[in-house]
Scaffold this active site. Structure first.
Site, PDB file in Angstrom:
ATOM      1  N   HIS A 525     -25.994 110.422  78.834  1.00 52.12           N
ATOM      2  CA  HIS A 525     -27.401 110.432  79.253  1.00 52.12           C
ATOM      3  C   HIS A 525     -28.289 109.698  78.244  1.00 52.12           C
ATOM      4  O   HIS A 525     -29.416 109.316  78.558  1.00 52.12           O
ATOM      5  CB  HIS A 525     -27.888 111.884  79.480  1.00 52.12           C
ATOM      6  CG  HIS A 525     -28.091 112.661  78.225  1.00 52.12           C
ATOM      7  ND1 HIS A 525     -27.125 113.480  77.679  1.00 52.12           N
ATOM      8  CD2 HIS A 525     -29.188 112.757  77.403  1.00 52.12           C
ATOM      9  CE1 HIS A 525     -27.590 114.052  76.586  1.00 52.12           C
ATOM     10  NE2 HIS A 525     -28.863 113.631  76.399  1.00 52.12           N
ATOM     11  N   ASP A 585     -20.588 113.777  80.687  1.00 58.23           N
ATOM     12  CA  ASP A 585     -21.683 113.196  79.894  1.00 58.23           C
ATOM     13  C   ASP A 585     -21.110 112.483  78.649  1.00 58.23           C
ATOM     14  O   ASP A 585     -21.307 112.888  77.515  1.00 58.23           O
ATOM     15  CB  ASP A 585     -22.651 114.314  79.482  1.00 58.23           C
ATOM     16  CG  ASP A 585     -23.963 113.748  78.936  1.00 58.23           C
ATOM     17  OD1 ASP A 585     -24.166 112.508  79.030  1.00 58.23           O
ATOM     18  OD2 ASP A 585     -24.762 114.540  78.396  1.00 58.23           O
ATOM     19  N   SER A 696     -29.399 114.894  71.108  1.00 58.27           N
ATOM     20  CA  SER A 696     -28.468 114.532  72.187  1.00 58.27           C
ATOM     21  C   SER A 696     -27.421 113.540  71.668  1.00 58.27           C
ATOM     22  O   SER A 696     -27.735 112.595  70.926  1.00 58.27           O
ATOM     23  CB  SER A 696     -29.226 113.918  73.359  1.00 58.27           C
ATOM     24  OG  SER A 696     -30.026 114.886  73.983  1.00 58.27           O
TER      25      SER A 696
END
Length: 752
Positions: A525, A585, A696
Site C-alpha cells: 500500500h 500487502d 507502514s
C-alpha cells in the site's frame, strides 16, 4: 903520430858503416805467382853480400795454400842474450801479420831441418832475407828454396776448428753432415731427407715440414733422428687431424730434451703445441704433461719444432692416439630436477645425450635434451627447474564480496594455498575456501567447503539478521512515543519517501527492509497509487534511504554518509487487495546499484523453514522500529524509535476491531478480515503505545534463539486507531507465509 892517425880513421870508418847498416832501407821485392818455383840468395852458392834486405812475395791461386822447402841453408849464426837467436843474418816467413818461421845458421837448432816443409794457411806469404854488415870469420853460402801451391783440406781444417774453438763456438758454421774437398775448394752435402741450408754448410730437416697425419689408429712422432741430436736450423710441423667428433691424445716420452735459455726459457729451440686456440711452448728436460696422457679434446692438434744454429739436443718422442671428443663440462642434477644419460660412463663424449626432467611442481626452463657436440661443447646451456606458477587466480579474485587472505604476500607457485575469505558481514554459502596451486598450473580446490556445495567457486552472500547494537532490555513503551534507537541498531531498516525529489525529512514516508543487495521489502500500500499508470508509483518518484538514523542530522548526506539508493523498478504482489482489503500487502523495490554490507546497511533474514514460520505465534513478541507519527499533531518523527509488541490471536484481534468500531460508532471496511497473510500484534487499549502513520512497511522482526538472527515476520499494514500515541486496538501486519516468501524468491531470482 902517423900510426895514431890511421887508427882513428879506421875506427871512424867502422862507425860509419855500422850506422849505414842500421838505417832501414826499402827492401828489394820480387813477386812469385806461379803454381811452383824457386828462389835463392844472390850469388848462390857463392857467399852472399853484406847488408842485404830481400823480399819474395808468393801468391798462388785462391783456395790453395803455399808449401815452402829449403834444400840448402847456410847463414851466419847469431845469438844475443837479450834479443835471442838470429839477430844478424836470417830468413823470416810471414803470412799476413803472423811470422810462421825465422831461420839462421847451418844444421843447427835455428836452421830448417832436412825435408821440412813450411805450410801456410792461405794463398799468400812473404819470405824476407836480411844480412848485416859483415861476416868476419865465416863464408856462408846462403840458401836455396822451393815453393809449390798445395790444395787446402778445408774439411779437416773445419773439423779442427770445431774441436778446438772455445769462444764463439756457437757461431761456427761447418759441414754438419758431409764435407767434400775439391781442388781449390770444398762443398757440403746432406743425408737423405735433409736439405742444405742457404749458408751452404748446415743440413736441416726438411722431411718433417708440413706433415699431415690422419691415421686414427695411432702412431709416434719424433724430432729428426731421435734419440740422436736433432737437426739445426729446422722448422718441423706436424698437424694431427682426425674426423669430426674425434679427439687427439698425446703421451710424451720422458726422454725429452730441447735446448733451453737460462733466463728466457724457450728462446733458442722450442716445441710448440697448438690446440683449440691455445698455444703452449715447451723446452728443457720436462716432458709435456709430465709424460702422462694429455687428452687434447680437439680433433686437430699442431706440433711445431724450431731449432737454431747452435746446440743440438735429444729432442722428443710422442705417441698419439684417437678417441671420441669429450664434453668436459660436468652435468649435474638441476635443483629440483634430475638428468639421465644414454650411457653409464663417468664421462661424456661426442653424440652422448643428456635428458633433463623436473620433480612434480617444477617446469623445465631450457632444452629438455643436450647433445655433446663434435667440438667438445654441449649444444645448449644446462636447463633449470623453475617452480610452476598458477598465475593470478582470476576466478577467485572475481568472487564478489570477498578477498584472498594475505594475497600481497603470495607467490602463486606450486603447493601454495590461497584462502578466500568473505568480506565483513558476508558469509560463504557455497564452494571451497581453500585453493592450492597444483602441478597442472591450475588452482584446484583444496578444502574448506561449505556443506552441500554443488559448485566449486566460493559464493559470498550477505549475512542476514545481525543487529548493529546490543539488545535493549524489554521495552515497555511502544514505537509511538517509544525509546530512541541506537545508531545503526537496525541496519536493514529503510526510509522511503515519495515525490519528484528525494527528501529525507519528508512527511510522506514509509519503512522497508533490505532483504538482498538489490531488493527492499515494504508494504504494497506504500507503493500503490491510483495517480500513476498501473496504480504503482514510478521508480523515479520513489526514493530509498539507507543507514538513516536521525533524519534531521542525516540530511547532510556528505557528512552523515547515508545512502540514497536509486530505485530501478517496483513490483506489487499480484493478489494485493484482490480477495480482501490489504491482503497480500507486499511490495518489492529493486535498486540499481548493489547495496554493500557494512556496519550501517545489512540484510534482515527471510523465514525459510517451518520452525521459522512458526515463530509467529500467540504470545510471542516482535520488535518494530520506524519514523512514524509521534502523535497525530506532531507529524513524523525525525528520530528512529523502536518498540516491542506481543502477537495476539486472529480471533482476539477481530473481536477487538468489532468492539472498537462499536465504541467509535463506526462501520468496519466491508470485506475487511484477518487473512492467512496477516497477523495482529500490539495492545488492545490503554496507555500503551502503538504504530502510527509513517511506520507502514516497517518490519516486525523476531529473534531466532537457535541462530541468534533476526527475521522479518511481518510488515506494518494497517491499524484501527484514530489517533497516534495511544493504543486503541491492535496493529495488523502483512505476514510472510511460505507462499509469500516463494513469490519473493521468484521475483528476486532467489535473491540473486
Amino acid at each position: 903520430m902517423l900510426c895514431i892517425t890511421r887508427m882513428i880513421l879506421s875506427i871512424a870508418l867502422s862507425l860509419v858503416l855500422l850506422y849505414i847498416h842500421n838505417i832501414e832501407a826499402a827492401p828489394s821485392v820480387k813477386n812469385l805467382t806461379g803454381s811452383f818455383g824457386s828462389f835463392s840468395t844472390p850469388n848462390f852458392p857463392a857467399v852472399y853480400e853484406d847488408n842485404l834486405d830481400l823480399e819474395w812475395d808468393i801468391k798462388v791461386r785462391a783456395g790453395y795454400q803455399i808449401k815452402i822447402q829449403f834444400t840448402t841453408f847456410d847463414l851466419e849464426d847469431s845469438y844475443e842474450p837479450l834479443e835471442g837467436a838470429c839477430i844478424y843474418d836470417y830468413v823470416k816467413i810471414i803470412e799476413g801479420n803472423k811470422t810462421l818461421a825465422k831461420f839462421c845458421g847451418n844444421n843447427n837448432y835455428d836452421a830448417p831441418h832436412d825435408n821440412q816443409w813450411i805450410t801456410t794457411q792461405s794463398d799468400e806469404a812473404k819470405v824476407i832475407f836480411v844480412s848485416d854488415y859483415s861476416n868476419e870469420y865465416i863464408t856462408p853460402k846462403g840458401f836455396q828454396a822451393h815453393y809449390i801451391e798445395s790444395d787446402i783440406n778445408e774439411c779437416e781444417r773445419m773439423k779442427l776448428e770445431q774441436d778446438s774453438t772455445r769462444e764463439g763456438w756457437d757461431e761456427l758454421v761447418f759441414c754438419n753432415h758431409y764435407c767434400h774437398n775439391v781442388p781449390g775448394s770444398y762443398y757440403c752435402s746432406c743425408r737423405i731427407g735433409f736439405t742444405l741450408h742457404a749458408n751452404k754448410h748446415t743440413c736441416y730437416a726438411s722431411f718433417c715440414e708440413n706433415q699431415i697425419i690422419t691415421n686414427e689408429t695411432g702412431g709416434v712422432i719424433t724430432s729428426p733422428e731421435y734419440p740422436q741430436p736433432y737437426a739445426k736450423l729446422s722448422d718441423c710441423s706436424w698437424i694431427i687431424r682426425f674426423r669430426v667428433g674425434m679427439s687427439v691424445n698425446l703421451i710424451f716420452d720422458n726422454q725429452f730434451d730441447i735446448e733451453e735459455h737460462f733466463e728466457e726459457r724457450c728462446a733458442y729451440d722450442w716445441l710448440k703445441i697448438s690446440s683449440g686456440g691455445t698455444v703452449n711452448d715447451y723446452c728443457g728436460k720436462s716432458a709435456p704433461g709430465n709424460g702422462l696422457l694429455m687428452p687434447m679434446n680437439d680433433r686437430e692438434v699442431k706440433l711445431e719444432l724450431h731449432t737454431d744454429l747452435s746446440v743440438e739436443k735429444t729432442g722428443f718422442s710422442v705417441r698419439y692416439s684417437a678417441n671420441r671428443i669429450r664434453c668436459l663440462q660436468m652435468i649435474k642434477n638441476p635443483e629440483n630436477g634430475q638428468v639421465t644419460f644414454n650411457h653409464d660412463r663417468s664421462y661424456h663424449e661426442f653424440e652422448d645425450i643428456a635428458t633433463f626432467s623436473c620433480v612434480r611442481g617444477y617446469k623445465l626452463s631450457g632444452n629438455t635434451q643436450l647433445h655433446c657436440q663434435n667440438d667438445g661443447t654441449w649444444n645448449h646451456l644446462v636447463p633449470t627447474c623453475q617452480i610452476k606458477s598458477c598465475g593470478v587466480p582470476t576466478k577467485l579474485q572475481a568472487v564478489p564480496n570477498s578477498h584472498i587472505e594475505d594475497y600481497d604476500l603470495s607467490k602463486t607457485t606450486y603447493l601454495e594455498i590461497l584462502t578466500v575469505k568473505c568480506n565483513e558481514w558476508y558469509e560463504m554459502t557455497s564452494g571451497y575456501s581453500q585453493w592450492i596451486c597444483e602441478d597442472s598450473k591450475q588452482w584446484e580446490k583444496h578444502g574448506g567447503s561449505v556443506p552441500g556445495t554443488i559448485i566449486d567457486i566460493p559464493v559470498c552472500k550477505p549475512i542476514c539478521g545481525i543487529k548493529g547494537a546490543e539488545d535493549n532490555p524489554l521495552l515497555a513503551q511502544q514505537i509511538s512515543d517509544g525509546d530512541p534507537v541506537k545508531k545503526h541498531e537496525w541496519p536493514w531498516l529503510t526510509l522511503l519517501n515519495f515525490g519528484s525529489e528525494p527528501n529525507i525529512v519528508s512527511q510522506v514516508i514509509c519503512g522497508g527492509s533490505i532483504i538482498s543487495p538489490h531488493y527492499i521489502l515494504t508494504a504494497a500500500h506504500c507503493l500503490y497509487n491510483t495517480e500513476y499508470e498501473g496504480n504503482v508509483r514510478y521508480p523515479n518518484a520513489t526514493h530509498a534511504w539507507l543507514g538513516v538514523h536521525n533524519r534531521l542530522e542525516d540530511r547532510n548526506i556528505a557528512k552523515s554518509q547515508v545512502i540514497n539508493a536509486k530505485v530501478e523498478s517496483i513490483v506489487l504482489h499480484p493478489q494485493y487487495f484482490k480477495e480482501s482489503p490489504w491482503d497480500f500487502d507486499f511490495g518489492l523495490i529493486r535498486v540499481s546499484e548493489e547495496i554493500k554490507m557494512s556496519n550501517k546497511t545489512r540484510l534482515v533474514c527471510l523465514p525459510q523453514t517451518p520452525n521459522e514460520f512458526d515463530m509467529v505465534d500467540d504470545g510471542a513478541e516482535g520488535e518494530v522500529a520506524g519514523w512514524g507519527l509521534y502523535t497525530t499533531v506532531s507529524g513524523s518523527s525525525y528520530k528512529l524509535y523502536q518498540a516491542q509488541f506481543p502477537i495476539v490471536s486472529t480471533q482476539r484481534c477481530e473481536d477487538a476491531f468489532i468492539e472498537l468500531s462499536r465504541q467509535l460508532n463506526k462501520t468496519l471496511n466491508k470485506g475487511l478480515r484477518i487473512t492467512e497473510r496477516m497477523f495482529c500484534a500490539g495492545f488492545e487499549a490503554g496507555d500503551s503505545h502503538t504504530t502510527c502513520e509513517g511506520d507502514s512497511g516497517s518490519p516486525l522482526v523476531m529473534k531466532n534463539t537457535g541462530t541468534e538472527k533476526y527475521y522479518v515476520m511481518g510488515m506494518v499494514s494497517y491499524a484501527a486507531a484514530d489517533t497516534c500515541g495511544k493504543s486503541k486496538s491492535y496493529t495488523v501486519y502483512a505476514k510472510l507465509t511460505q507462499t509469500v516468501v516463494e513469490w519473493i524468491m521468484e521475483k528476486t531470482n532467489n535473491l540473486e
